[in-house]
Design a protein around this motif. Structure first.
Motif, PDB file in Angstrom:
ATOM      1  N   HIS A  29       0.591  -1.164   0.298  1.00 49.04           N
ATOM      2  CA  HIS A  29      -0.355  -0.028   0.264  1.00 49.04           C
ATOM      3  C   HIS A  29       0.855   0.729   0.142  1.00 49.04           C
ATOM      4  O   HIS A  29       1.420   1.218   0.711  1.00 49.04           O
ATOM      5  CB  HIS A  29      -1.115  -0.319   1.040  1.00 49.04           C
ATOM      6  CG  HIS A  29      -1.549   1.279   1.611  1.00 49.04           C
ATOM      7  ND1 HIS A  29      -1.362   1.935   2.424  1.00 49.04           N
ATOM      8  CD2 HIS A  29      -2.825   2.088   0.245  1.00 49.04           C
ATOM      9  CE1 HIS A  29      -2.393   3.630   2.828  1.00 49.04           C
ATOM     10  NE2 HIS A  29      -2.413   2.556   1.363  1.00 49.04           N
TER      11      HIS A  29
ATOM     12  N   PHE B 273      -7.734  -2.806   6.416  1.00 48.83           N
ATOM     13  CA  PHE B 273      -8.279  -3.386   4.862  1.00 48.83           C
ATOM     14  C   PHE B 273      -9.703  -4.242   5.177  1.00 48.83           C
ATOM     15  O   PHE B 273      -9.435  -4.639   4.118  1.00 48.83           O
ATOM     16  CB  PHE B 273      -7.084  -2.775   3.709  1.00 48.83           C
ATOM     17  CG  PHE B 273      -6.979  -2.200   3.903  1.00 48.83           C
ATOM     18  CD1 PHE B 273      -6.893  -1.088   2.906  1.00 48.83           C
ATOM     19  CD2 PHE B 273      -5.185  -1.943   3.539  1.00 48.83           C
ATOM     20  CE1 PHE B 273      -6.924   0.504   3.346  1.00 48.83           C
ATOM     21  CE2 PHE B 273      -4.450  -0.581   3.161  1.00 48.83           C
ATOM     22  CZ  PHE B 273      -5.335   0.257   2.434  1.00 48.83           C
TER      23      PHE B 273
ATOM     24  N   SER C  73     -12.498  -3.541   3.305  1.00 44.58           N
ATOM     25  CA  SER C  73     -12.220  -3.837   2.008  1.00 44.58           C
ATOM     26  C   SER C  73     -13.328  -4.343   1.750  1.00 44.58           C
ATOM     27  O   SER C  73     -13.567  -5.067   1.398  1.00 44.58           O
ATOM     28  CB  SER C  73     -11.149  -2.873   1.574  1.00 44.58           C
ATOM     29  OG  SER C  73     -10.296  -4.319   1.534  1.00 44.58           O
ATOM     30  N   HIS C  74     -13.564  -4.272  -0.687  1.00 42.26           N
ATOM     31  CA  HIS C  74     -13.311  -4.671  -1.283  1.00 42.26           C
ATOM     32  C   HIS C  74     -12.796  -6.242  -1.613  1.00 42.26           C
ATOM     33  O   HIS C  74     -13.158  -7.493  -1.407  1.00 42.26           O
ATOM     34  CB  HIS C  74     -13.712  -4.213  -2.281  1.00 42.26           C
ATOM     35  CG  HIS C  74     -15.500  -3.180  -2.430  1.00 42.26           C
ATOM     36  ND1 HIS C  74     -15.320  -2.090  -2.266  1.00 42.26           N
ATOM     37  CD2 HIS C  74     -16.271  -3.808  -2.686  1.00 42.26           C
ATOM     38  CE1 HIS C  74     -16.273  -1.346  -2.466  1.00 42.26           C
ATOM     39  NE2 HIS C  74     -16.808  -2.819  -2.514  1.00 42.26           N
ATOM     40  N   LEU C  75     -11.378  -5.739  -1.129  1.00 40.73           N
ATOM     41  CA  LEU C  75     -10.611  -6.818  -0.972  1.00 40.73           C
ATOM     42  C   LEU C  75     -10.922  -7.991   0.003  1.00 40.73           C
ATOM     43  O   LEU C  75     -10.727  -8.928  -0.470  1.00 40.73           O
ATOM     44  CB  LEU C  75      -9.371  -6.367  -1.182  1.00 40.73           C
ATOM     45  CG  LEU C  75      -8.035  -7.269  -1.559  1.00 40.73           C
ATOM     46  CD1 LEU C  75      -8.533  -7.911  -3.281  1.00 40.73           C
ATOM     47  CD2 LEU C  75      -6.387  -7.251  -1.678  1.00 40.73           C
TER      48      LEU C  75
ATOM     49  N   PHE D  41      -2.708  -3.092  -3.330  1.00 42.75           N
ATOM     50  CA  PHE D  41      -3.653  -2.534  -2.941  1.00 42.75           C
ATOM     51  C   PHE D  41      -4.593  -1.739  -3.622  1.00 42.75           C
ATOM     52  O   PHE D  41      -5.517  -2.116  -3.749  1.00 42.75           O
ATOM     53  CB  PHE D  41      -3.597  -2.086  -1.299  1.00 42.75           C
ATOM     54  CG  PHE D  41      -5.415  -1.751  -0.493  1.00 42.75           C
ATOM     55  CD1 PHE D  41      -5.980  -2.794   0.076  1.00 42.75           C
ATOM     56  CD2 PHE D  41      -5.860  -0.503  -0.184  1.00 42.75           C
ATOM     57  CE1 PHE D  41      -7.323  -2.995   0.543  1.00 42.75           C
ATOM     58  CE2 PHE D  41      -7.516  -0.615  -0.173  1.00 42.75           C
ATOM     59  CZ  PHE D  41      -7.428  -2.015   0.117  1.00 42.75           C
ATOM     60  N   GLN D  42      -4.522  -0.407  -3.654  1.00 41.91           N
ATOM     61  CA  GLN D  42      -5.199   0.771  -4.460  1.00 41.91           C
ATOM     62  C   GLN D  42      -6.158  -0.365  -5.889  1.00 41.91           C
ATOM     63  O   GLN D  42      -7.149  -0.125  -6.205  1.00 41.91           O
ATOM     64  CB  GLN D  42      -4.628   1.693  -5.061  1.00 41.91           C
ATOM     65  CG  GLN D  42      -4.763   2.828  -3.587  1.00 41.91           C
ATOM     66  CD  GLN D  42      -3.347   2.937  -3.223  1.00 41.91           C
ATOM     67  OE1 GLN D  42      -2.421   1.023  -3.108  1.00 41.91           O
ATOM     68  NE2 GLN D  42      -2.911   3.504  -2.758  1.00 41.91           N
TER      69      GLN D  42
ATOM     70  N   GLU E  58      -8.245  -3.066  -5.032  1.00 36.34           N
ATOM     71  CA  GLU E  58      -9.480  -2.895  -4.853  1.00 36.34           C
ATOM     72  C   GLU E  58     -10.168  -2.336  -5.656  1.00 36.34           C
ATOM     73  O   GLU E  58     -11.925  -2.829  -5.666  1.00 36.34           O
ATOM     74  CB  GLU E  58      -9.192  -1.808  -3.284  1.00 36.34           C
ATOM     75  CG  GLU E  58     -10.465  -0.952  -2.969  1.00 36.34           C
ATOM     76  CD  GLU E  58     -11.141  -2.379  -2.391  1.00 36.34           C
ATOM     77  OE1 GLU E  58     -12.156  -2.088  -1.755  1.00 36.34           O
ATOM     78  OE2 GLU E  58     -10.940  -3.099  -1.463  1.00 36.34           O
TER      79      GLU E  58
ATOM     80  N   TYR F 170     -19.840  -7.294   0.373  1.00 38.86           N
ATOM     81  CA  TYR F 170     -19.331  -6.495   0.810  1.00 38.86           C
ATOM     82  C   TYR F 170     -20.475  -5.287   1.196  1.00 38.86           C
ATOM     83  O   TYR F 170     -21.008  -4.648   2.654  1.00 38.86           O
ATOM     84  CB  TYR F 170     -18.288  -5.293  -0.440  1.00 38.86           C
ATOM     85  CG  TYR F 170     -18.607  -3.954   0.274  1.00 38.86           C
ATOM     86  CD1 TYR F 170     -17.216  -4.124   0.811  1.00 38.86           C
ATOM     87  CD2 TYR F 170     -18.946  -2.592  -0.020  1.00 38.86           C
ATOM     88  CE1 TYR F 170     -16.535  -2.499   1.562  1.00 38.86           C
ATOM     89  CE2 TYR F 170     -18.660  -1.868   0.554  1.00 38.86           C
ATOM     90  CZ  TYR F 170     -17.133  -1.066   1.586  1.00 38.86           C
ATOM     91  OH  TYR F 170     -16.559   0.111   1.938  1.00 38.86           O
TER      92      TYR F 170
END
Length: 449
Positions: free
Chosen positions: A301, A314, A317-319, A425-426, A429, A442
């Protein structure tokens, strides 16, 4: 080494260093101050950790066998160690890892691990021993995964440590020996004339460090502190890169606890899932019905305001939801009785990972009173019996080339290369958020696996 010591970070490396300093009867006047903000995302805060012997690197295997004996025999450590054994499952493209392990075992006089198939299982199972349970698990997994070319082994000598309990005991031990633990976040080190003179905390306060030996043992935050301090970083392959993964804690109901009695810990390597190498199941060793699944989907990240990877939670997060979906599919294949277990926690742990997964334990070449102790790489928890003394020895002038600042040929053999990643990560994600199945999970905020 002087009487005064400041340790930044109280995870495994920092706490073990404090114990080594405070338990040294030849230096009864040793003073230890710890700065630690107790990040919940630190890899050292965990339910359970595996203690295993097998590595492709012979030197690492010898180390692991040595510290394993200490977990079994040391009266301070033994109450937290449980000799569970462990099943390891290799997908076809990961069997080369086992081949390398077996070669190293041969080179140090140990037999290769037995590779089970249907024929070797017949007649091999009794009723109640941990090996019986392991072989029964292998047989059931074989039947569900027929035709996939999986390789199964059973490491009877592996074990599990009740990690949070051990760390709590270690903390209490250090405090009783006079350790002063201050809960503060370190922003940077202030260096003048090659000496750390003071330490700036995140609230702006300055802590005088003149005449002190400094140990920077901040795990995944180590590189960031060095960068913020404008201090030289090691060679790229020796940098403990902040790397995140996910893990899950599940609460079993009464029927699941009955169904999973005797279920051994198991690890799966080379799973054919996007971005993930596989996972590990660790049963409760405290009879509380809470189990752990660690999921190896590594990422970095790098925020816009930083030039290096920086930890962040995170877990929502969606991940993380993508990882949960993968764990569901994984559980269906290997441990279907786990499906429906209550989700107690989704964790987003971080550790400093070096390219060889060898630790970075070294004096800083430009700062006389600074020792760097980082690079746990998610596989050095088992070294707790020895790691603190090793760190203290470096401060006293000893240098271990494999753990040194500069890259050495001896550190070229990667023990867990699948932990190395360039994934950010971005990007992951955004990809996860575009998946309708992930988006559904989610939005639902599921309570059960």
């Amino acid at each position: 080494m002087g009487i005064g010591n400041i340790i930044i970070g109280f995870g495994e490396f920092g706490a073990s260093t404090a114990r080594a300093l405070l338990d040294d009867e030849t230096k009864p006047s040793t003073q230890v101050k710890v700065l630690d903000c107790q990040y919940s995302t630190a890899a050292s805060y965990d339910l359970y950790k595996i203690v295993r012997n097998d590595y492709a690197n012979i030197r690492r295997m010898r180390q692991a066998i040595g510290v394993h004996e200490q977990w079994i025999c040391d009266p301070f450590l033994a109450p937290y160690y449980h000799p569970t054994g462990r099943v390891v499952i290799y997908h076809q493209h990961a069997v080369s890892r086992l081949d390398e392990i077996d070669k190293s075992r041969f080179d140090i006089g140990l037999p290769a691990r037995q590779r089970f198939d249907v024929d070797t299982l017949i007649g091999g199972m009794g009723e109640s021993t941990k090996k019986d349970h392991a072989l029964r698990f292998i047989q059931e997994a074989m039947s569900r995964c027929s035709g996939e070319g999986l390789t199964f082994i059973y490491n009877e000598d592996d074990g599990v440590v009740a990690w949070n309990d051990y760390m709590a005991s270690l903390r209490q031990h250090c405090v009783e020996r006079g350790c002063n633990i201050q809960e503060d976040e370190v922003q940077k080190l202030v260096v003048n004339d090659n000496i750390v003179e003071s330490i700036q905390l995140s609230n702006g306060d300055m802590l005088d460090a003149k005449g002190m030996q400094i140990f920077l043992a901040a795990g995944a935050w180590t590189t960031g502190i060095l960068a913020e301090s404008c201090l030289h970083l090691p060679h790229l392959e020796r940098i403990p890169m902040a790397t995140g993964v996910f893990s899950f804690h599940f609460k079993l109901n009464s029927s699941q606890r009955a169904a999973l009695v005797g279920m051994p810990p198991f690890s799966v390597y080379g799973a054919n899932m996007p971005g993930a190498d596989g996972g590990e199941y660790l049963p409760s060793v405290k009879n509380d019905g809470i189990v752990k699944v660690g999921w190896t989907m590594p990422f970095m990240h790098v925020p816009e305001d930083r030039s290096y990877s920086w930890p962040q939670d995170f877990s929502r997060s969606h991940l993380a939801c993508k990882a949960l979906l993968q764990v569901r599919a994984w559980a269906d294949k290997y441990i279907p009785a786990l499906r429906g277990a209550e989700i107690m926690a989704i964790r987003s742990p971080w550790d400093g990972v070096t390219s060889s997964q060898a630790t970075l334990i070294s004096k800083h070449p430009q700062v006389n009173n600074l020792v760097i102790a980082s690079g746990g790489s998610y596989n050095h928890a088992k070294d707790a019996p020895r790691i603190g003394q090793s760190i203290v020895e470096v401060a006293e002038g000893y240098e271990d080339l494999e753990c040194a600042w500069e890259l050495s040929s001896s550190s070229a053999s990667r023990n867990q290369a699948h932990l190395m990643t360039e994934s950010n990560f971005q990007d992951l994600e955004r990809e996860a958020a575009s998946d309708s199945a992930v988006q559904e999970v989610y939005s639902a905020e599921p309570q059960f696996l």
